[in-house]
Design a protein around this motif. Structure first.
Motif, PDB file in Angstrom:
ATOM      1  N   LEU A 131       0.830  -1.204   0.000  1.00  0.00           N
ATOM      2  CA  LEU A 131       0.000   0.000   0.000  1.00  0.00           C
ATOM      3  C   LEU A 131       0.867   1.257   0.000  1.00  0.00           C
ATOM      4  CD1 LEU A 131      -2.889  -0.932   2.458  1.00  0.00           C
ATOM      5  CD2 LEU A 131      -2.976  -0.776  -0.027  1.00  0.00           C
ATOM      6  N   ALA A 132       1.959   1.233   0.746  1.00  0.00           N
ATOM      7  CA  ALA A 132       2.857   2.385   0.755  1.00  0.00           C
ATOM      8  C   ALA A 132       3.477   2.599  -0.618  1.00  0.00           C
ATOM      9  CB  ALA A 132       3.948   2.184   1.809  1.00  0.00           C
ATOM     10  N   ILE A 133       3.827   1.514  -1.300  1.00  0.00           N
ATOM     11  CA  ILE A 133       4.361   1.633  -2.658  1.00  0.00           C
ATOM     12  C   ILE A 133       3.323   2.260  -3.574  1.00  0.00           C
ATOM     13  CG2 ILE A 133       5.021   0.284  -4.697  1.00  0.00           C
ATOM     14  CD1 ILE A 133       6.506  -1.618  -2.756  1.00  0.00           C
ATOM     15  N   MET A 134       2.071   1.813  -3.463  1.00  0.00           N
ATOM     16  CA  MET A 134       1.015   2.393  -4.279  1.00  0.00           C
ATOM     17  C   MET A 134       0.871   3.887  -3.989  1.00  0.00           C
ATOM     18  SD  MET A 134      -3.100   1.690  -4.308  1.00  0.00           S
ATOM     19  CE  MET A 134      -3.281   2.635  -2.788  1.00  0.00           C
ATOM     20  N   GLN A 135       0.874   4.264  -2.715  1.00  0.00           N
ATOM     21  CA  GLN A 135       0.761   5.680  -2.361  1.00  0.00           C
ATOM     22  C   GLN A 135       1.884   6.501  -2.991  1.00  0.00           C
ATOM     23  OE1 GLN A 135       0.142   4.500   2.029  1.00  0.00           O
ATOM     24  NE2 GLN A 135      -0.626   6.613   1.939  1.00  0.00           N
ATOM     25  N   MET A 136       3.098   5.995  -2.886  1.00  0.00           N
ATOM     26  CA  MET A 136       4.240   6.741  -3.418  1.00  0.00           C
ATOM     27  C   MET A 136       4.202   6.815  -4.939  1.00  0.00           C
ATOM     28  SD  MET A 136       7.422   5.780  -0.865  1.00  0.00           S
ATOM     29  CE  MET A 136       7.163   4.004  -0.802  1.00  0.00           C
ATOM     30  N   VAL A 137       3.734   5.751  -5.577  1.00  0.00           N
ATOM     31  CA  VAL A 137       3.634   5.759  -7.038  1.00  0.00           C
ATOM     32  C   VAL A 137       2.602   6.777  -7.504  1.00  0.00           C
ATOM     33  CG1 VAL A 137       2.810   4.393  -9.014  1.00  0.00           C
ATOM     34  CG2 VAL A 137       4.525   3.445  -7.456  1.00  0.00           C
ATOM     35  N   ILE A 138       1.464   6.848  -6.810  1.00  0.00           N
ATOM     36  CA  ILE A 138       0.455   7.840  -7.186  1.00  0.00           C
ATOM     37  C   ILE A 138       0.993   9.252  -6.978  1.00  0.00           C
ATOM     38  CG2 ILE A 138      -1.802   8.790  -6.556  1.00  0.00           C
ATOM     39  CD1 ILE A 138      -2.740   5.929  -6.098  1.00  0.00           C
ATOM     40  N   LYS A 140       3.990  10.115  -7.261  1.00  0.00           N
ATOM     41  CA  LYS A 140       4.993  10.326  -8.304  1.00  0.00           C
ATOM     42  C   LYS A 140       4.355  10.568  -9.669  1.00  0.00           C
ATOM     43  CE  LYS A 140       8.699   7.845 -10.748  1.00  0.00           C
ATOM     44  NZ  LYS A 140       9.499   6.590 -10.802  1.00  0.00           N
ATOM     45  N   LEU A 141       3.393   9.729 -10.047  1.00  0.00           N
ATOM     46  CA  LEU A 141       2.840   9.777 -11.401  1.00  0.00           C
ATOM     47  C   LEU A 141       1.610  10.667 -11.528  1.00  0.00           C
ATOM     48  CD1 LEU A 141       3.045   6.027 -12.533  1.00  0.00           C
ATOM     49  CD2 LEU A 141       4.713   7.853 -12.882  1.00  0.00           C
ATOM     50  N   HIS A 142       0.725  10.620 -10.510  1.00  0.00           N
ATOM     51  CA  HIS A 142      -0.562  11.323 -10.596  1.00  0.00           C
ATOM     52  C   HIS A 142      -0.866  12.018  -9.264  1.00  0.00           C
ATOM     53  CE1 HIS A 142      -1.241   9.114 -14.327  1.00  0.00           C
ATOM     54  NE2 HIS A 142      -0.954   7.998 -13.682  1.00  0.00           N
ATOM     55  N   PRO A 143      -0.047  12.967  -8.854  1.00  0.00           N
ATOM     56  CA  PRO A 143      -0.221  13.563  -7.519  1.00  0.00           C
ATOM     57  C   PRO A 143      -1.557  14.262  -7.318  1.00  0.00           C
ATOM     58  CG  PRO A 143       1.339  14.834  -8.862  1.00  0.00           C
ATOM     59  CD  PRO A 143       1.086  13.544  -9.588  1.00  0.00           C
ATOM     60  N   ASP A 144      -2.170  14.734  -8.400  1.00  0.00           N
ATOM     61  CA  ASP A 144      -3.450  15.424  -8.259  1.00  0.00           C
ATOM     62  C   ASP A 144      -4.570  14.488  -7.841  1.00  0.00           C
ATOM     63  OD1 ASP A 144      -2.869  14.376 -10.852  1.00  0.00           O
ATOM     64  OD2 ASP A 144      -4.642  15.360 -11.662  1.00  0.00           O
ATOM     65  N   TYR A 146      -4.262  12.278  -5.400  1.00  0.00           N
ATOM     66  CA  TYR A 146      -3.987  11.738  -4.074  1.00  0.00           C
ATOM     67  C   TYR A 146      -5.074  12.084  -3.058  1.00  0.00           C
ATOM     68  CZ  TYR A 146      -1.174   9.773  -0.363  1.00  0.00           C
ATOM     69  OH  TYR A 146      -0.729   8.976   0.662  1.00  0.00           O
ATOM     70  N   THR A 147      -5.576  13.303  -3.083  1.00  0.00           N
ATOM     71  CA  THR A 147      -6.620  13.675  -2.132  1.00  0.00           C
ATOM     72  C   THR A 147      -7.911  12.916  -2.409  1.00  0.00           C
ATOM     73  OG1 THR A 147      -5.682  15.871  -1.756  1.00  0.00           O
ATOM     74  CG2 THR A 147      -8.005  15.575  -1.237  1.00  0.00           C
ATOM     75  N   THR A 148      -8.266  12.763  -3.679  1.00  0.00           N
ATOM     76  CA  THR A 148      -9.461  11.979  -4.014  1.00  0.00           C
ATOM     77  C   THR A 148      -9.312  10.557  -3.531  1.00  0.00           C
ATOM     78  OG1 THR A 148      -9.747  13.320  -6.006  1.00  0.00           O
ATOM     79  CG2 THR A 148     -11.002  11.270  -5.873  1.00  0.00           C
ATOM     80  N   MET A 149      -8.132   9.962  -3.745  1.00  0.00           N
ATOM     81  CA  MET A 149      -7.878   8.614  -3.254  1.00  0.00           C
ATOM     82  C   MET A 149      -8.025   8.554  -1.739  1.00  0.00           C
ATOM     83  SD  MET A 149      -4.382   6.382  -3.147  1.00  0.00           S
ATOM     84  CE  MET A 149      -3.964   7.236  -1.612  1.00  0.00           C
ATOM     85  N   SER A 150      -7.533   9.584  -1.046  1.00  0.00           N
ATOM     86  CA  SER A 150      -7.614   9.608   0.412  1.00  0.00           C
ATOM     87  C   SER A 150      -9.057   9.665   0.895  1.00  0.00           C
ATOM     88  CB  SER A 150      -6.839  10.818   0.942  1.00  0.00           C
ATOM     89  OG  SER A 150      -5.479  10.755   0.567  1.00  0.00           O
ATOM     90  N   ARG A 151      -9.876  10.475   0.250  1.00  0.00           N
ATOM     91  CA  ARG A 151     -11.279  10.579   0.642  1.00  0.00           C
ATOM     92  C   ARG A 151     -12.006   9.260   0.414  1.00  0.00           C
ATOM     93  NH1 ARG A 151     -12.905  15.468   2.070  1.00  0.00           N
ATOM     94  NH2 ARG A 151     -11.642  17.285   1.482  1.00  0.00           N
TER      95      ARG A 151
END
Length: 278
Positions: A131-138, A140-144, A146-151
């Motif tokens: 999961l941490a790898i997925m978070q870091m990849v997002i 890196k590649l699609h930072p915009d 990240y907040t939507t993923m968090s919600r």
């Protein structure tokens, strides 16, 4: 294949009783590494042309989605389901336009209520390191995103099973996005030797798929799904589930931090394993 209005691919990894007609087309996933090739020759396989069929033990039904993305371009609408799980409403050539007539962009199945949030639910299938790898990849590649993923991660409903139906053009955009993430994760992940845990990329895609549609503001229509082996129909929230979700969100969101925080003890462990994503 001839041009058609709508095509829904049914992912199958073993011989079974499958719905097959002018809309539903079974596809043998993982054919490149399957022990059931001889019994399933009557259906198309995901091992032709541009494919990732050999990765099916890790990608599950996503190998069918990759194959369709790269090799199938003969329908206006494209969708995906499973040999056991189907859309709970009959989708036909004659009625498919009606689902999208009000401006709907994508059909998802569900929603399914969870008694703990989506992130904790995902942790029952995926390791904290992955999961941490997925978070870091997002990031890196699609930072915009990240907040939507968090919600989405901190909510109590999900849209499961990698099942959806949309227009071909939208599917192409989604496929490009999701496989960019999965392929990047693959560079860093250390796969488990357990067969269930090896299905990592299927689990990650199942979690991330709604995030793509939510983030981009696409209009989502939700329909039930059912299990063919039991005829149980699932999806939709009853009054008690809606109330419980509302209360959980009011209590939990008061203490949560958005965007979703990284578990830095896990990140430190990854660095000890020489896994650094920047």
């Amino acid at each position: 294949m001839v041009q058609s209005k709508v095509k829904i691919f049914v992912a199958c990894h073993k011989p079974c009783d499958i719905i097959s007609n002018d809309v539903y087309t079974p596809i043998h996933v993982g054919r490149a590494v399957s022990k059931c090739k001889d019994e399933m020759t009557e259906m198309i396989g995901d091992d032709t042309c541009d494919n990732i069929s050999a990765k099916n033990p890790y990608y599950s039904e996503m190998t069918a989605q990759y194959w369709a993305w790269k090799n199938y371009h003969d329908s206006d609408y494209i969708g995906f389901c499973h040999y056991r799980r189907y859309f709970g409403e009959e989708i036909t050539v004659d009625n498919v336009d009606s689902y999208f007539a009000d401006g709907t962009d994508v059909l998802l199945v569900g929603p399914v209520f969870r008694h703990y949030n989506r992130w904790n639910w995902l942790k029952t299938f995926v390791s904290s390191e992955d999961l941490a790898i997925m978070q870091m990849v997002i990031k890196k590649l699609h930072p915009d995103y990240y907040t939507t993923m968090s919600r989405y991660a901190n909510d109590y409903v999900d849209y499961p099973l990698n099942m959806f139906l949309c227009r071909r053009e939208l599917f192409d955009k989604y496929a490009e996005w999701i496989f960019s993430i999965l392929f990047e994760c693959e560079k860093y992940v250390k796969l488990s030797s357990y067969s269930r845990a090896r299905r990592l990329y299927g689990y990650l895609a199942e979690f991330l798929m709604p995030v793509f549609f939510l983030h981009n503001g696409y209009k989502i229509k939700v329909i039930p799904f059912y299990r063919k082996d039991s005829d149980d129909t699932m999806g939709g929230l009853n009054y008690r589930q809606r109330l419980t979700r509302s209360l959980l969100r009011k209590v939990y969101f008061r203490y949560q931090t958005l965007p979703l925080e990284m578990d830095y003890s896990v990140v430190a462990g990854l660095k000890s394993d020489n896994i650094i994503i920047e």
